[in-house]
Design an enzyme around this catalytic site. Structure first.
Site, PDB file in Angstrom:
ATOM      1  N   HIS A 158      -9.895 -26.143  37.097  1.00  0.00           N
ATOM      2  CA  HIS A 158      -9.559 -25.614  38.416  1.00  0.00           C
ATOM      3  C   HIS A 158      -8.583 -24.444  38.350  1.00  0.00           C
ATOM      4  O   HIS A 158      -8.451 -23.696  39.322  1.00  0.00           O
ATOM      5  CB  HIS A 158      -8.970 -26.722  39.292  1.00  0.00           C
ATOM      6  CG  HIS A 158      -9.974 -27.759  39.698  1.00  0.00           C
ATOM      7  ND1 HIS A 158     -10.557 -27.785  40.938  1.00  0.00           N
ATOM      8  CD2 HIS A 158     -10.521 -28.791  39.009  1.00  0.00           C
ATOM      9  CE1 HIS A 158     -11.408 -28.797  41.015  1.00  0.00           C
ATOM     10  NE2 HIS A 158     -11.407 -29.430  39.851  1.00  0.00           N
ATOM     11  N   ASP A 366      -4.064 -17.294  40.127  1.00  0.00           N
ATOM     12  CA  ASP A 366      -4.618 -18.515  40.710  1.00  0.00           C
ATOM     13  C   ASP A 366      -6.061 -18.679  40.269  1.00  0.00           C
ATOM     14  O   ASP A 366      -6.810 -17.693  40.201  1.00  0.00           O
ATOM     15  CB  ASP A 366      -4.559 -18.458  42.235  1.00  0.00           C
ATOM     16  CG  ASP A 366      -4.048 -19.742  42.861  1.00  0.00           C
ATOM     17  OD1 ASP A 366      -4.208 -20.801  42.236  1.00  0.00           O
ATOM     18  OD2 ASP A 366      -3.481 -19.685  43.962  1.00  0.00           O
TER      19      ASP A 366
END
Length: 461
Positions: A158, A366
């Site tokens: 992720h 991110d």
């Protein structure tokens, strides 16, 4: 259809999957309901050795079994606070300066993965498909393979996967990549992440990587691909619209007294660029005096890993910056930054997004950043807000209608805020529609179904 077994560091409770759960929980629970299966992982509780050594706690909800275990204090310190979040998290987010390596913590990380794998084995059936999530559990498949498990096992990362030169800062980097090669399918958020993994395989593991994503290394063959995690935009839109009339949202609107609203929502983490964001907003107020008293930044930053010293320092720095800027620009009836270090229900956040004119999402790095996607999905199509987005968020590859910024460029981000606030309706609508096309193309169901199709499809081949 074979049963699905999901393994993640934390397991959402049955209540959370129906209420405030985030994207991972919603997507995973949907897949589990469809095929039936098990969701296995840490309960979030730190327990005694005696309690930890008991079998997993089982809780059923329809066709889904939630199986959780507690961690003893030593395992929590070494596996979670230690190697996972003191070494892997900073390096994978390109913050080598914050990384702390400890051999005992790395040994604990592998030990806990093996212990968790042993707990899961007792729940497995021969044709189960196993889907493992995120950096805490990189060695999980290797532990299962060592115990003789032949099931198909997939892994989804992720967070970003760093370039080889960054990854080399982790002393046991080769062992970690070898562990990843024990999976049958390894998924990444962006093509950039997958290329970084391929580069390591070719340059440092003496393996091969083909353009279609197949890897041969460490005596294993596996598939890699990009699976962009998304949201269900129509559900978010409905949730945001439904919450508009609730008292909390009405109270906020009333307190703004007609001022424009900029919304930011992040976990309290150094990867999110929060200090840089505050300074960009300060520069905006300095250079645009006409906006002083006419715009408010609401920053919601729920605490995370509060027992880790680095995160305590982040909170102190952010509170200082908010106080300093507010002290400079506040009036008797005006506070430019409302900094809220607490959690809010998901419906409330979506409704606040809908009420705002700008969504400020500027992480330094991110993997994806679902807040950017949620912000777009929550907008009123007839009067949408503008997303100001970091080029270093995985979402930037899809949200091409956003205003892209480099979060290290304080002046550039400040100028983007000014432009977003002044943007005419026609351009806002065009940008919104561009982003919505991408949201629907790569929604949460597509992410989930594509990954599982690859994992199950390879099993049939």
């Amino acid at each position: 259809m074979s049963r699905l077994v999901v393994v993640s560091n934390r397991v959402a409770t049955p209540t959370e999957t129906k209420g405030s759960a985030g994207g991972l929980a919603v997507g995973v629970f949907g897949a589990l309901k469809d095929s039936g299966g098990v969701w296995f992982g840490w309960s979030g509780d730190v327990v005694s050795e005696t309690v930890a050594n008991q079998g997993p706690k089982l809780e059923r909800d329809g066709a889904v079994t939630f199986a959780t275990v507690g961690l003893p204090k030593k395992d929590y310190d070494q596996y979670y606070r230690g190697f996972s979040n003191a070494m892997l998290w900073p390096v994978f987010h390109y913050r080598n300066d914050l990384a702390v390596y400890d051999r005992d913590e790395y040994a604990g990380y592998r030990r806990v993965n093996a212990w968790l794998a042993h707990k899961l084995i007792k729940l497995l059936e021969p044709d189960d498909i196993i889907w493992v999530h995120d950096y805490h559990l990189i060695p999980f498949a290797e532990a299962l393979r060592s115990a003789g498990i032949k099931n198909r096992i997939g892994f989804f990362l992720h967070i970003p996967f760093p370039s080889p030169q960054i990854l080399l800062n982790i002393p046991p980097h080769e062992e970690l990549v070898k562990s990843l090669c024990c999976y049958d399918v390894v998924g990444f958020q962006t093509e950039r992440d997958r290329i970084a993994f391929h580069d390591y395989i070719v340059r440092h593991a003496h393996g091969t990587a083909t353009p279609d994503g197949h890897i041969e290394a460490f005596g294993r063959t596996l598939k890699t691909s990009v699976y962009r995690i998304g949201v269900f935009p129509d559900e978010i839109a409905e949730q945001a619209e439904r919450g508009e009339a609730r008292q909390d949202v009405m109270d906020l609107k009333q307190s703004l007294e007609g001022r424009k609203l900029i919304m930011s929502v992040d976990r309290l983490d150094y990867s999110k660029g929060l200090v840089e964001r505050f300074r960009a907003f300060e520069h905006f107020l300095e250079k645009s005096p006409e906006w002083r008293g006419n715009v408010t930044l609401v920053q919601i930053a729920p605490p995370t890993r509060a027992d880790v010293e680095t995160y305590q320092q982040i909170r102190q720095n952010l509170e200082y910056e908010a106080g300093r800027i507010n002290g400079r620009y506040s009036g008797l009836d005006y506070t430019p930054i409302r900094y809220l270090n607490q959690r809010y229900d998901r419906w409330k956040l979506m409704s606040l997004f809908r009420e705002s004119q700008v969504g400020l999402v500027t992480p330094l790095r991110d993997g994806m950043n679902l807040v950017a996607k949620e912000y777009i999905a929550a907008q009123n199509p007839d009067d949408p807000g503008v997303l100001v987005l970091s080029q270093f968020a995985g979402a930037a590859d899809e949200m091409t209608g956003a205003m892209m910024v480099n979060p290290h460029d304080i002046v550039g981000t400040s100028e983007a805020i000014a432009r977003a606030l002044a943007m005419p309706l026609a351009e806002r609508k065009q940008r919104y529609e561009t982003n919505m096309i991408a949201l629907r193309k790569h929604n949460l169901g597509v992410w989930r179904d594509d990954f599982l199709a690859d994992l199950r499809g390879d099993a049939k081949a």
